[in-house]
Design an enzyme around this catalytic site. Structure first.
Site, PDB file in Angstrom:
ATOM      1  N   GLU A  51      -9.137  -3.333   0.190  1.00  0.00           N
ATOM      2  CA  GLU A  51      -7.710  -3.201  -0.058  1.00  0.00           C
ATOM      3  C   GLU A  51      -6.999  -3.486   1.258  1.00  0.00           C
ATOM      4  O   GLU A  51      -7.306  -2.851   2.280  1.00  0.00           O
ATOM      5  CB  GLU A  51      -7.353  -1.796  -0.533  1.00  0.00           C
ATOM      6  CG  GLU A  51      -7.881  -1.440  -1.909  1.00  0.00           C
ATOM      7  CD  GLU A  51      -7.454  -0.050  -2.340  1.00  0.00           C
ATOM      8  OE1 GLU A  51      -7.588   0.256  -3.533  1.00  0.00           O
ATOM      9  OE2 GLU A  51      -6.980   0.754  -1.482  1.00  0.00           O
ATOM     10  N   ASP A  62       1.735   8.443   1.305  1.00  0.00           N
ATOM     11  CA  ASP A  62       0.669   8.438   2.294  1.00  0.00           C
ATOM     12  C   ASP A  62       0.802   9.578   3.285  1.00  0.00           C
ATOM     13  O   ASP A  62       1.904  10.057   3.569  1.00  0.00           O
ATOM     14  CB  ASP A  62       0.658   7.095   3.043  1.00  0.00           C
ATOM     15  CG  ASP A  62       0.149   5.972   2.168  1.00  0.00           C
ATOM     16  OD1 ASP A  62      -1.019   6.019   1.781  1.00  0.00           O
ATOM     17  OD2 ASP A  62       0.936   5.052   1.854  1.00  0.00           O
TER      18      ASP A  62
END
Length: 280
Positions: A51, A62
């Protein structure tokens, strides 16, 4: 019809005896030039797919490590063009499929769903996962990606109803992403493996896409504990942290060691727990 890169990713995940290891790395980390080197090293250490993250200024899903990585990449001027070049270089040198991970903001800033998906396909990406795009608003993105032949992996919450799971799985291709912990990336607390097992069971009942997990799989031991539930495990923070905290060469060595340990954990069968001794 999907691109050869997308078909390649499907073959990787569908035809396996053990779950594959994926590694997430933002483009531009540790530097714009060294990100390709890092991913190539990780491929040699056992990573089977990647990714590549598009740096973004407001990565609200995040944790602090990936947020810091995005900030560092942006401070160096890393752009979507750099993401495309990273994808192209990895596909052609490391021989591993790549999915781009992005928030919706960079897609709009780049010119929208059609341009973004077409340029990803031209770079050799297998697909793209837009982590903050609600399914209800994803129609133009899904249409453009399918027109370009890209997979559209979907991030899904275990709190979703069965009806919503079915809709998400219908929209997903490539994989459905089932976080191991309901937390921001970088979570290092205990995992509720039983809850993840129930969640992955619901996903497999709802659709046929491979199931990938991450978020909270912070050690090789945790990877081993969930390996029987999924088709792949993605790690990010464990390899990004040394790349941020050490020199480039030291960080690459430390991150490569982590990848090797995670890859080995996924290939090693779990040892059943020993039964307590009971006198006859």
């Amino acid at each position: 019809m999907v691109t050869p890169a997308a078909a390649w990713l499907t073959a990787q995940l569908m035809h396996r005896s053990t779950p594959h290891l994926g590694v997430f790395l933002p483009a531009g980390i540790p530097t714009v030039q060294a990100d390709v080197e890092a991913l190539g090293i990780f491929a040699r250490c056992g990573a089977r797919f990647f990714e590549v993250g598009v740096p973004y200024s407001d990565p609200f899903l995040d944790g602090p490590v990936i947020t810091a990585a995005y900030e560092q990449a942006l401070s160096r001027g890393t752009s979507v063009v750099d993401v495309l070049e990273t994808v192209h270089q990895i596909v052609t040198t490391a021989w591993a499929p790549v999915v781009v991970v992005s928030y919706w903001g960079p897609v709009l800033q780049y010119g929208g769903a059609t341009r973004f998906s077409q340029d990803l396909a031209a770079a050799g990406a297998a697909g793209a996962m837009i982590v903050d795009l609600p399914l209800e608003e994803a129609g133009p993105w899904l249409a453009a990606s399918r027109q370009a032949g890209l997979h559209t992996p979907q991030l899904v919450s275990r709190r979703a109803s069965d009806e919503r799971l079915a809709r998400v799985c219908s929209a997903a291709s490539g994989w459905v992403y089932a976080p191991a912990a309901e937390a921001p990336t970088g979570y290092a607390g205990p995992l509720d493996v039983e809850a993840l097992e129930k969640f992955t069971g619901r996903l497999r009942a709802a659709g046929t896409a491979p199931v990938i997990t991450g978020v909270g799989v912070s050690s090789p031991e945790k990877a081993a504990s969930v390996r029987h539930l999924v088709d792949g495990v993605v790690i990010g923070t464990p390899v990004i942290r040394p790349l941020l905290e050490m020199t480039v060469s030291e960080g690459l060595r430390a991150a490569a060691d982590r990848v090797s340990l995670f890859a080995a954990a996924l290939q090693t069968p779990r040892t059943p727990p020993s039964l307590p001794h009971r006198p006859l």
